[in-house]
Design an enzyme around this catalytic site. Structure first.
Site, PDB file in Angstrom:
ATOM      1  N   ASP A  32      32.493  67.711  60.377  1.00 38.16           N
ATOM      2  CA  ASP A  32      33.092  66.376  60.391  1.00 38.16           C
ATOM      3  C   ASP A  32      32.033  65.371  59.940  1.00 38.16           C
ATOM      4  OD1 ASP A  32      34.487  64.067  60.865  1.00 38.16           O
ATOM      5  OD2 ASP A  32      34.630  64.325  63.040  1.00 38.16           O
ATOM      6  N   TRP A  79      33.152  62.964  69.913  1.00 36.86           N
ATOM      7  CA  TRP A  79      34.183  61.940  69.698  1.00 36.86           C
ATOM      8  C   TRP A  79      35.420  62.402  70.497  1.00 36.86           C
ATOM      9  CZ3 TRP A  79      38.074  62.083  65.256  1.00 36.86           C
ATOM     10  CH2 TRP A  79      38.793  60.883  65.186  1.00 36.86           C
ATOM     11  N   LYS A  88      33.868  54.145  57.711  1.00 41.75           N
ATOM     12  CA  LYS A  88      32.654  53.467  58.159  1.00 41.75           C
ATOM     13  C   LYS A  88      31.773  53.110  56.967  1.00 41.75           C
ATOM     14  CE  LYS A  88      34.249  54.319  62.086  1.00 41.75           C
ATOM     15  NZ  LYS A  88      34.161  55.456  62.922  1.00 41.75           N
ATOM     16  N   ALA A 106      31.632  61.608  59.204  1.00 45.80           N
ATOM     17  CA  ALA A 106      32.322  60.316  59.318  1.00 45.80           C
ATOM     18  C   ALA A 106      31.391  59.136  59.103  1.00 45.80           C
ATOM     19  CB  ALA A 106      32.990  60.209  60.699  1.00 45.80           C
TER      20      ALA A 106
HETATM   21  N1  PMP Z   1      35.008  61.815  63.288  1.00 43.79           N
HETATM   22  C1  PMP Z   1      34.160  61.140  64.064  1.00 43.79           C
HETATM   23  C2  PMP Z   1      32.996  61.854  64.647  1.00 43.79           C
HETATM   24  C3  PMP Z   1      34.359  59.782  64.295  1.00 43.79           C
HETATM   25  O1  PMP Z   1      33.497  59.122  65.070  1.00 43.79           O
HETATM   26  C4  PMP Z   1      35.471  59.138  63.705  1.00 43.79           C
HETATM   27  C5  PMP Z   1      35.726  57.676  63.912  1.00 43.79           C
HETATM   28  N2  PMP Z   1      35.552  57.168  65.137  1.00 43.79           N
HETATM   29  C6  PMP Z   1      36.330  59.892  62.924  1.00 43.79           C
HETATM   30  C7  PMP Z   1      36.067  61.231  62.723  1.00 43.79           C
HETATM   31  C8  PMP Z   1      37.572  59.326  62.289  1.00 43.79           C
HETATM   32  O2  PMP Z   1      37.407  58.231  61.542  1.00 43.79           O
HETATM   33  P1  PMP Z   1      38.636  57.475  60.854  1.00 43.79           P
HETATM   34  O3  PMP Z   1      38.610  56.107  61.406  1.00 43.79           O
HETATM   35  O4  PMP Z   1      38.365  57.557  59.398  1.00 43.79           O
HETATM   36  O5  PMP Z   1      39.898  58.203  61.194  1.00 43.79           O
END
Ligand code: PMP
Length: 391
Positions: A206, A126, A241, A208
């Site tokens: 992480d 990401w 998500k 998510a």
């Molecule tokens: N970590 C990863 C790997 C993600 O893909 C995302 C969202 N794109 C996040 C963290 C953060 O998500 P949030 O929208 O809750 O800040």
């Protein structure tokens, strides 16, 4: 003085959204932005969240400040989902954060305060991971996350962990890797956990997309495998998500300490960092998640919604994998083995541009596609477009 600021390049995905909006072709396809979509292309509010919001509207009697830790009942309600039944409850503490992004930020800033100077990161990742690490002032050391065949590069992560020393951390995706969709298998998680158990490298995990890969429990198995073997770890969690709360910014940060008696000092540092960064997380989304998780009926509804999202993602993946022989220039079969919202296509920049120009298919310049952007109504057009640009 402000005139000295250099313009920063706009976020590539946000620029893509604008281009997509300006495209007048009726059959255009958006595979850029990372949100779940139904087979009708919508990103609706979850039914369970709607019910919880109605209840909140009726029952909430104050919006007074909570504190840097946010809604502690929300955080507690997440614990069994993330850590499972065998958790080391007396060694785990958490707090609410503004989204998973806030949780990642807090995790790496806390790691730095504790003496971490370098973070090992499987790439691609990401994009905000590296951006946050840079902004916090940590060095990023990269290793390849996946092999060209679309499987996890186990040796690369093991080497990073084995060669890492004091002051190193490794940032791992719990499931549904963004952007590749390539997850570690259980056997690979076992080997990663064993390597971490023998190493001073601090794991930062992480999570998510729990529930969007193989199931709520399955998607937490790797994280739990690591936590069972290591004394200390940090976890960044997003509900944006798996509860469809994206703009409400719902997340949580957790720590597993070597000893429960370390927790008050660790969390007082996390509190101080939160206070200086955002003071307190936004409440509404976390409160709605709390209401869902405390109510059996709403929880069941949430599970059903996640099940149908997962089933839909799987059916799109199966269709793409089955189209492998229709697009001889690409390995589409690997998409069938991968999980979550994303996958990568080995297209050249010219082919990605042709997808947009000739076929109105919008995808990230990296070749990442949002699987959920494909529907029964547009997947055949997408496959034909791929066959055309790779011919
Ligand atoms: N970590 C990863 C790997 C993600 O893909 C995302 C969202 N794109 C996040 C963290 C953060 O998500 P949030 O929208 O809750 O800040």
């Amino acid at each position: 003085m402000l005139h000295k600021l250099e313009p920063q390049s706009p976020d590539a995905l946000l620029a893509l959204i604008k281009l997509f909006a300006e495209d007048e072709r009726a059959d255009k396809i958006d595979l850029g932005v990372g949100v779940y979509r139904t087979d009708d292309g919508a990103t609706p509010v979850f039914r369970a969240i709607k019910q919880a919001e109605a209840k909140l509207l009726e029952e909430q009697d104050s919006k007074s400040y909570l504190g840097p830790e946010g809604d502690t009942d929300f955080v507690d309600a997440l614990v069994p989902y993330i850590f499972g039944a065998d958790l080391a409850a007396d060694r785990i503490a958490g707090m609410q954060t503004p989204g998973g992004t806030g949780a990642v930020r807090l995790a790496v800033a806390l790691a730095q305060k504790a003496g971490v100077t370098r973070v090992h990161l499987g790439v691609p990742s990401w994009p905000n991971h590296k951006q946050i690490l840079d902004d916090v002032g940590l060095e990023t050391v990269t290793f390849p996350h996946a092999t060209p065949d679309g499987d996890a590069d186990l040796e690369a992560v093991l080497t990073a962990i084995r060669n890492g020393g004091e002051g190193d951390a490794v940032l791992l995706h719990a499931c549904c890797h963004n952007p590749t969709g390539v997850e570690y298998t259980q056997d690979q998680w076992d080997r990663i956990a064993a390597a971490l158990a023998d190493s001073p490298v601090l794991p930062i995990i992480d999570s998510a997309y729990q529930g969007l890969g193989q199931g709520l429990e399955e998607d937490a198995a790797g994280l739990r495998t690591v936590l069972a073997r290591v004394p200390e770890a940090l976890v960044a969690y997003s509900c944006d998500k798996n509860f469809g709360l994206y703009r409400d910014r719902v997340g949580a940060f957790f720590v597993q300490a070597a000893d429960g008696s370390d927790l008050p000092a660790i969390m007082s540092n996390a509190n101080a960092l939160a206070r200086a960064n955002w003071s307190m997380p936004p409440d509404h989304g976390g409160a709605a998640v709390r209401v869902v998780l405390r109510d059996e009926g709403m929880t069941r509804e949430w599970h059903d919604e996640l099940d149908s999202m997962r089933t839909r993602l799987r059916s799109v993946r199966d269709r793409l994998a089955a189209a492998d022989n229709e697009v001889p220039g690409l390995d589409l079969q690997q998409l069938g083995r991968q999980n979550g919202l994303f996958g990568m296509l080995a297209l050249t920049p010219d082919q990605i541009a042709a997808m947009r120009k000739d076929h109105a298919v919008y995808m990230a310049g990296s070749g990442r596609i949002n699987i959920a952007g494909l529907t029964r109504g547009n997947v055949e057009k997408f496959i034909a477009a791929l066959a055309d640009v790779t011919a």
